[in-house]
Write a protein that holds these residues in place. Structure first.
Motif, PDB file in Angstrom:
ATOM      1  N   LYS A 258     -57.369  40.129  24.595  1.00 33.02           N
ATOM      2  CA  LYS A 258     -58.581  39.541  23.929  1.00 33.02           C
ATOM      3  C   LYS A 258     -58.973  38.667  24.496  1.00 33.02           C
ATOM      4  O   LYS A 258     -60.220  38.219  24.578  1.00 33.02           O
ATOM      5  N   LYS A 259     -57.905  38.092  24.552  1.00 30.12           N
ATOM      6  CA  LYS A 259     -58.210  35.930  25.420  1.00 30.12           C
ATOM      7  C   LYS A 259     -58.728  36.022  26.979  1.00 30.12           C
ATOM      8  O   LYS A 259     -58.800  35.702  26.796  1.00 30.12           O
ATOM      9  N   ILE A 260     -57.774  37.535  27.441  1.00 27.21           N
ATOM     10  CA  ILE A 260     -58.329  37.481  28.760  1.00 27.21           C
ATOM     11  C   ILE A 260     -59.496  38.586  29.023  1.00 27.21           C
ATOM     12  O   ILE A 260     -60.499  38.397  29.767  1.00 27.21           O
ATOM     13  N   GLY A 261     -59.538  38.653  27.597  1.00 28.40           N
ATOM     14  CA  GLY A 261     -61.079  39.355  27.791  1.00 28.40           C
ATOM     15  C   GLY A 261     -60.832  40.930  28.592  1.00 28.40           C
ATOM     16  O   GLY A 261     -62.191  41.359  29.036  1.00 28.40           O
ATOM     17  N   LYS A 262     -59.937  41.567  27.962  1.00 29.65           N
ATOM     18  CA  LYS A 262     -60.028  42.921  29.075  1.00 29.65           C
ATOM     19  C   LYS A 262     -58.999  43.971  27.417  1.00 29.65           C
ATOM     20  O   LYS A 262     -59.368  43.598  26.144  1.00 29.65           O
ATOM     21  N   THR A 263     -59.453  45.436  28.237  1.00 33.73           N
ATOM     22  CA  THR A 263     -59.351  46.255  26.770  1.00 33.73           C
ATOM     23  C   THR A 263     -58.037  47.184  26.938  1.00 33.73           C
ATOM     24  O   THR A 263     -57.763  47.379  28.647  1.00 33.73           O
TER      25      THR A 263
ATOM     26  N   ASP B 190     -54.912  50.427  35.507  1.00 36.03           N
ATOM     27  CA  ASP B 190     -54.707  49.148  36.763  1.00 36.03           C
ATOM     28  C   ASP B 190     -53.425  49.134  36.577  1.00 36.03           C
ATOM     29  O   ASP B 190     -52.757  47.846  35.270  1.00 36.03           O
ATOM     30  N   GLU B 191     -52.617  49.855  37.429  1.00 33.65           N
ATOM     31  CA  GLU B 191     -50.878  49.889  36.849  1.00 33.65           C
ATOM     32  C   GLU B 191     -50.057  47.977  37.607  1.00 33.65           C
ATOM     33  O   GLU B 191     -50.073  47.432  36.390  1.00 33.65           O
ATOM     34  N   ARG B 192     -50.945  47.519  37.971  1.00 28.59           N
ATOM     35  CA  ARG B 192     -50.931  45.881  38.218  1.00 28.59           C
ATOM     36  C   ARG B 192     -50.784  44.944  36.803  1.00 28.59           C
ATOM     37  O   ARG B 192     -50.337  44.380  36.753  1.00 28.59           O
ATOM     38  N   MET B 193     -51.990  45.419  36.284  1.00 27.88           N
ATOM     39  CA  MET B 193     -52.543  44.019  35.592  1.00 27.88           C
ATOM     40  C   MET B 193     -51.694  44.895  34.063  1.00 27.88           C
ATOM     41  O   MET B 193     -51.252  43.879  33.549  1.00 27.88           O
TER      42      MET B 193
ATOM     43  N   GLN C  82     -42.592  36.411  14.696  1.00 24.14           N
ATOM     44  CA  GLN C  82     -43.076  36.476  15.547  1.00 24.14           C
ATOM     45  C   GLN C  82     -43.720  37.559  15.550  1.00 24.14           C
ATOM     46  O   GLN C  82     -43.657  38.399  15.053  1.00 24.14           O
ATOM     47  N   LEU C  83     -45.139  37.603  16.354  1.00 26.78           N
ATOM     48  CA  LEU C  83     -45.586  38.413  16.137  1.00 26.78           C
ATOM     49  C   LEU C  83     -45.125  40.274  17.409  1.00 26.78           C
ATOM     50  O   LEU C  83     -44.463  39.933  17.880  1.00 26.78           O
ATOM     51  N   GLN C  84     -45.522  41.575  16.409  1.00 22.83           N
ATOM     52  CA  GLN C  84     -45.098  42.284  17.772  1.00 22.83           C
ATOM     53  C   GLN C  84     -45.154  42.347  18.624  1.00 22.83           C
ATOM     54  O   GLN C  84     -46.229  42.133  18.617  1.00 22.83           O
ATOM     55  N   ILE C  85     -45.047  43.539  19.429  1.00 30.30           N
ATOM     56  CA  ILE C  85     -44.747  43.586  20.963  1.00 30.30           C
ATOM     57  C   ILE C  85     -46.562  44.015  21.036  1.00 30.30           C
ATOM     58  O   ILE C  85     -47.273  43.748  21.509  1.00 30.30           O
ATOM     59  N   ASP C  86     -47.086  44.901  20.434  1.00 33.78           N
ATOM     60  CA  ASP C  86     -48.297  45.622  20.329  1.00 33.78           C
ATOM     61  C   ASP C  86     -49.219  44.329  19.992  1.00 33.78           C
ATOM     62  O   ASP C  86     -50.104  44.359  20.324  1.00 33.78           O
ATOM     63  N   GLU C  87     -49.434  43.676  18.334  1.00 31.91           N
ATOM     64  CA  GLU C  87     -49.794  42.999  18.422  1.00 31.91           C
ATOM     65  C   GLU C  87     -50.834  41.781  19.310  1.00 31.91           C
ATOM     66  O   GLU C  87     -51.099  40.990  19.440  1.00 31.91           O
ATOM     67  N   ALA C  88     -48.861  41.124  19.708  1.00 31.64           N
ATOM     68  CA  ALA C  88     -48.997  40.434  20.798  1.00 31.64           C
ATOM     69  C   ALA C  88     -49.691  40.770  21.721  1.00 31.64           C
ATOM     70  O   ALA C  88     -50.869  40.350  23.037  1.00 31.64           O
ATOM     71  N   THR C  89     -50.162  41.527  22.124  1.00 29.09           N
ATOM     72  CA  THR C  89     -50.509  42.418  23.521  1.00 29.09           C
ATOM     73  C   THR C  89     -52.008  42.308  23.473  1.00 29.09           C
ATOM     74  O   THR C  89     -52.635  42.257  23.954  1.00 29.09           O
ATOM     75  N   ASN C  90     -52.367  42.838  22.019  1.00 23.32           N
ATOM     76  CA  ASN C  90     -53.685  43.143  21.431  1.00 23.32           C
ATOM     77  C   ASN C  90     -54.616  41.362  21.562  1.00 23.32           C
ATOM     78  O   ASN C  90     -54.932  41.469  22.062  1.00 23.32           O
ATOM     79  N   LEU C  91     -53.408  40.853  21.042  1.00 24.58           N
ATOM     80  CA  LEU C  91     -53.848  39.156  21.291  1.00 24.58           C
ATOM     81  C   LEU C  91     -54.204  38.182  22.444  1.00 24.58           C
ATOM     82  O   LEU C  91     -55.584  38.465  23.102  1.00 24.58           O
ATOM     83  N   LEU C  92     -53.830  38.666  23.417  1.00 20.07           N
ATOM     84  CA  LEU C  92     -53.479  38.659  25.034  1.00 20.07           C
ATOM     85  C   LEU C  92     -54.825  39.630  25.669  1.00 20.07           C
ATOM     86  O   LEU C  92     -55.670  38.663  26.329  1.00 20.07           O
TER      87      LEU C  92
END
Length: 926
Positions: free
Chosen positions: A368-373, A380-383, A356-366
């Motif tokens: 990219k998918k939602i179009g955020k940096t 944005d603490e909530r995000m 499975q993807l590591q935490i940082d890899e999974a975060t980067n993939l997510l």
């Protein structure tokens, strides 16, 4: 005219509904078949009982058994039918509920008649009449359900070579999920691609075809990884003369697959040529296979077989399609969810476990998918918090990350929290989450029927909960999910079930012991969400959380309380078979932990409750006569098992460790089905320690005050329990309990702990030798050897008779030593775990050096000389763990010589105050 996008959406939704209905029917049919097996087993036992003849219902029971067996045969056919309509689903639910009722009624019948003398059974005409009416009503219901199947012609033979809408749609979903994973630059996939190509060793251009398996759970990206390797120009395209990508899946058609292989490997013209040669006769599998093998004879080919499910499919493809004499260095990649299948098809060194993807890899993939940096999340603490929650829920599963990310991409951040909370309920209905749900249900539907109920049972446990293997298997056995035949131990069969779920990537190993055995597991969050959804649809498991009180519809067989408190719920408790709590004390009117309302309860699991169990909580336990599994928390205020415990004739597991119990009642010896008896107590006193006379006196003077209503109930329960423990153990400080005479009657017993040799009689000690199935024994005791001499002789003789013993723990220190162990002449031959606490007076028993199967040894306060540790134990061939605690060594130096401890993996040295130096030796340690 409607907009084209709207039309496409309508068509998609219609297709989804058509496909979800068969899928739901699939799970219902499978569960029905699983439940029917339990009903058949109970009916067979009841039919064979002589009392059935006395009550006058034996013929009816035989009829029920025969009819239910026929229903199982119908359900077996139904499982193979591709198109399952709503009528079939309804009928299967009726069969499932009927099976439950058959089990409940016949179990009650067997318990009732088995617990009374023949004369009393004959005298109680009222009970006989009531039982006879219930069984005849069941017979009528069985007839009606059978006729309903015939009336509506629900189950009929279908041609096995037709493809249903569901099958084709399943392929669409798999292709969609693979492209979904590939749509972003694959974060974390570059290294797996390099590792896979390296494992294939593509530069070696001779030898027979090498088969490499890529394994992992559904949605992990196996297909995508194989595709990236398949398309790699430098390593694959330029090194092989021909390539083919073949999707196998659960259903494939041999002729079509062979045509596809010929076209991809040899070209479309070759396929036309082959078919032209066969023109005028029916195309056969052997004709196409022979043509393919001949043409591949001198070629270096590269083939991907995507999504393999069975060993039979592999054997057919391997035997018929690939030439055995080809030595051009061809390569075959196979993707599969089943590790066990991969191990049957190739060597372990050629199996690539996709992680499975590591935490940082999974975060980067997510992101990219939602179009955020990352910069946006920092401000944005909530995000940031929601992204962390979603990544944790997805557990490094790329398909889950991209699917949920796609759902969030079009929503404002303020809506993410509510969407996140709705994911478990939305999995069954939201088209956006369809691919993710199907990836799980595809694996679930492929399980054998006997594993489906075992798998759904896991939904009882909370999210991310570590589930111990023994706890799970013991509960499966108690529920009747595991059956053994041919003299095989039922626990070993259960372990096989557990390992099969591990191999199929349905559950994930979380703790592995030194021998490589998985001891506990977890369930992936997404897998669990789908599992909970199926369990709810099946009326299988009802989860009660922190939500407000409610009325529960449906006859759920298993109830689990989650959350910080137990809300009161209204439901029919008479059908509940297991109660598991991970919460505070229940609020009325929900039943107490041993309520008579739960008369069919089989498993009572209170191991993880957040409140203290008091003595009054278990006073009614004898009313739950169907109980087979009972576990109390480790810090309960229980000081005595009630005499009514003898009524639990079917009890298999009793775990009441670290309570205040000092002695087991005589009635425990009547529980002939008992397999595991774990009972230990706190070895110190909080209120009545005679070494603290003033404290003891003060609390004794307070005893009358405990009767006033103002005293806290838990405080009263703790003081009362401490007093009982002190009185009945004669103020001894030990964690052991007294076992009664008659313990030798428990012929099924495999685990017994912790026995206090001081409080236990000589006869009971002698009877331990009659427990021939015992696998684990733990004993404690201190005193003078002269006073305990006869007991010690009996104990040594008993240990010699325990031929099945695997684990032995002895803290029996007489006259300040363990010298009495020299009297054991022949130890249990299969012993693999040994713990000895006490002084050997310089010499360890010789028989320890004969334990050829010993894997772990733990020595405490042994005061052994160096040669006793390093020479005697160093010769043991299978020893993997050596633990030396609290003055285990007598010298200030330990030397581990060459060619000793050749299999040692773990060395634990703790609290050895005299150890000042460790000699070093050069030797190869694995």
């Amino acid at each position: 005219a409607a907009h084209p996008e709207i039309l496409r959406s309508q068509l998609y939704c219609e297709r989804l509904v058509r496909c979800l209905l068969p899928e739901m029917a699939e799970t219902v049919v499978s569960m029905a078949r699983s439940m029917v097996r339990g009903a058949i087993s109970v009916a067979a036992s009841a039919a064979a009982a002589e009392v059935g003849l006395l009550v006058g219902v034996r013929k009816d029971i035989w009829f029920i058994k025969d009819e239910v067996e026929t229903m199982e045969a119908f359900l077996e056919v139904a499982e193979s039918i591709k198109k399952k309509d709503v009528l079939l689903k309804v009928w299967a639910k009726q069969v499932r509920d009927l099976s439950y009722n058959i089990e409940d009624c016949l179990n009650e019948f067997m318990v009732h008649v088995g617990s009374q003398s023949l004369s009393r059974r004959l005298m109680k005409l009222k009970d006989r009449h009531r039982i006879a009416i219930q069984i005849r009503d069941l017979k009528t219901r069985v007839e009606e359900v059978s006729i309903r199947n015939t009336r509506y012609n629900l189950i009929k033979a279908e041609a096995s070579n037709t493809t249903s809408d569901m099958d084709s749609h399943m392929e669409d979903v798999r292709n969609h999920s693979a492209s979904n994973i590939a749509e972003a630059e694959l974060v974390g996939f570059s290294k797996p691609k390099k590792d896979l190509i390296k494992l294939m060793d593509v530069k070696t251009k001779d030898g027979t075809a090498k088969v490499v398996f890529v394994v992992g759970m559904g949605g992990l990206g196996k297909t995508t990884l194989a595709r990236k390797a398949f398309e790699c120009k430098e390593d694959i395209v330029n090194n092989f003369s021909c390539r083919a990508w073949i999707t196998v899946s659960q259903t494939f058609f041999k002729i079509e697959m062979l045509k596809d292989m010929i076209m991809q490997l040899l070209g479309n013209e070759e396929l036309k040529k082959c078919l032209k040669e066969l023109e005028g006769k029916t195309v056969q599998v052997d004709d196409l296979a022979s043509y393919l093998r001949e043409k591949l004879q001198e070629k270096r080919y590269f083939i991907v077989l995507d999504d393999l499910w069975t060993i039979d499919a592999w054997r057919w493809i391997n035997d018929i399609a690939f030439p055995t004499t080809n030595i051009k260095g061809s390569r075959i990649i196979v993707t599969s969810r089943d590790i066990g299948l991969a191990q049957q098809c190739t060597s372990k060194s050629l199996i690539y476990h996709l992680k499975q993807l590591q935490i940082d890899e999974a975060t980067n993939l997510l992101l990219k998918k939602i179009g955020k940096t990352h910069k946006e999340t920092e401000s944005d603490e909530r995000m940031r918090n929601m992204i962390s929650k979603i990544v944790n829920k997805c557990g490094g599963l790329p398909l889950a990350i991209l699917t949920i990310g796609g759902l969030l991409a079009t929503k404002v951040v303020e809506m993410w929290e509510s969407i996140y909370k709705q994911i478990p309920s939305e999995l069954g209905t939201n088209p956006s989450l369809e691919a993710m749900r199907r990836m799980v249900t595809l694996s679930y539907n492929h399980l054998p029927s006997h594993l489906k109920s075992c798998f759904l049972y896991l939904s009882i446990f909370p999210e991310d909960f570590e589930i111990k293997r023994r706890r799970l298997i013991d509960r499966w056995i108690a529920e009747g999910f595991v059956t053994a035949s041919g003299g095989v131990n039922v626990e070993d069969v259960g372990i096989g079930y557990f390992n099969e779920l591990i191999n199929r990537n349905m559950i994930q190993p979380s703790k592995v012991n030194i021998e490589g055995v998985v001891k506990s597991c977890r369930v992936h969050d997404i897998m669990r969400d789908v599992m909970v959804s199926i369990s709810r649809d099946e009326n299988f498991v009802q989860l009660v959380g922190d939500s407000e009180a409610s009325i529960i519809e449906g006859n759920f067989r298993h109830v689990a309380y989650h959350g910080s408190k137990c809300q009161n719920i209204g439901m029919d408790w008479s059908h509940v078979r297991s109660l598991t709590m991970f919460c505070e004390r229940p609020i009325e009117p929900s039943p107490s932990v041993c309520s008579a309302n739960m008369r069919m309860l089989r498993a009572l699991d209170l191991q993880n409750i957040l409140f203290k169990i008091r003595q009054e909580d278990i006073d009614n336990i004898g009313l739950l006569c169907h109980l087979k599994y009972v576990t109390f928390p480790r810090d309960s205020y229980i000081y005595a098992l009630p005499k009514s415990i003898r009524r639990l004739r079917g009890l298999q597991n009793l775990d009441i460790r670290k309570s205040y119990i000092a002695a087991l009642p005589t009635g425990i010896t009547e529980l002939h089905s008992l397999r595991s008896l774990r009972c230990s107590r706190w070895d110190s006193y909080d209120f009545f320690d005679i070494d603290e006379p003033m404290v003891c006196l003060m609390h004794t003077l307070r005893l009358p005050m405990l009767c006033t209503p103002s005293v806290d109930a838990d405080n009263r329960a703790e003081i009362t329990a401490d007093l009982h423990k002190a009185y009945y153990s004669r103020w001894s400080a030990t964690k052991g309990v007294r076992i009664p005479r008659g313990i030798g009657n428990l012929k099924e017993l495999q685990i017994l702990e912790v026995v206090d040799i001081n409080q236990t009689s000589k006869k009971a000690i002698k009877e331990l030798g009659e427990l021939i199935q015992l696998r684990k024994l733990s004993m404690v005791g201190k005193g003078r050897f002269a006073e305990q001499k006869r007991k010690i002789l009996y104990l040594c003789a008993a240990i010699e008779k325990l031929s099945s013993l695997r684990s032995l723990s002895l803290d029996v220190d007489l006259d300040g030593s363990l010298e009495w162990l020299h009297k054991v002449s022949s130890p249990p031959p299969l012993l693999n775990k040994l713990k000895l606490v006490g002084d050997f007076k310089g010499k360890m028993p010789e028989w320890v050096g004969c334990l050829k199967h010993l894997v772990k040894i733990n020595l405490e306060w042994s005061w052994l000389k160096e040669d006793q540790i390093t020479e005697m134990l160093g010769e043991l061939p299978k020893l993997m763990q050596l633990s030396l605690h609290k003055s285990a060594s007598k010298r200030g130096k330990l030397v581990f010589r060459a060619k000793t401890f050749l299999n040692l993996r773990k060395l634990c040295i703790c609290y050895l105050s005299d150890l000042r130096e460790s000699g070093k030796a050069r030797y190869a340690a694995n």
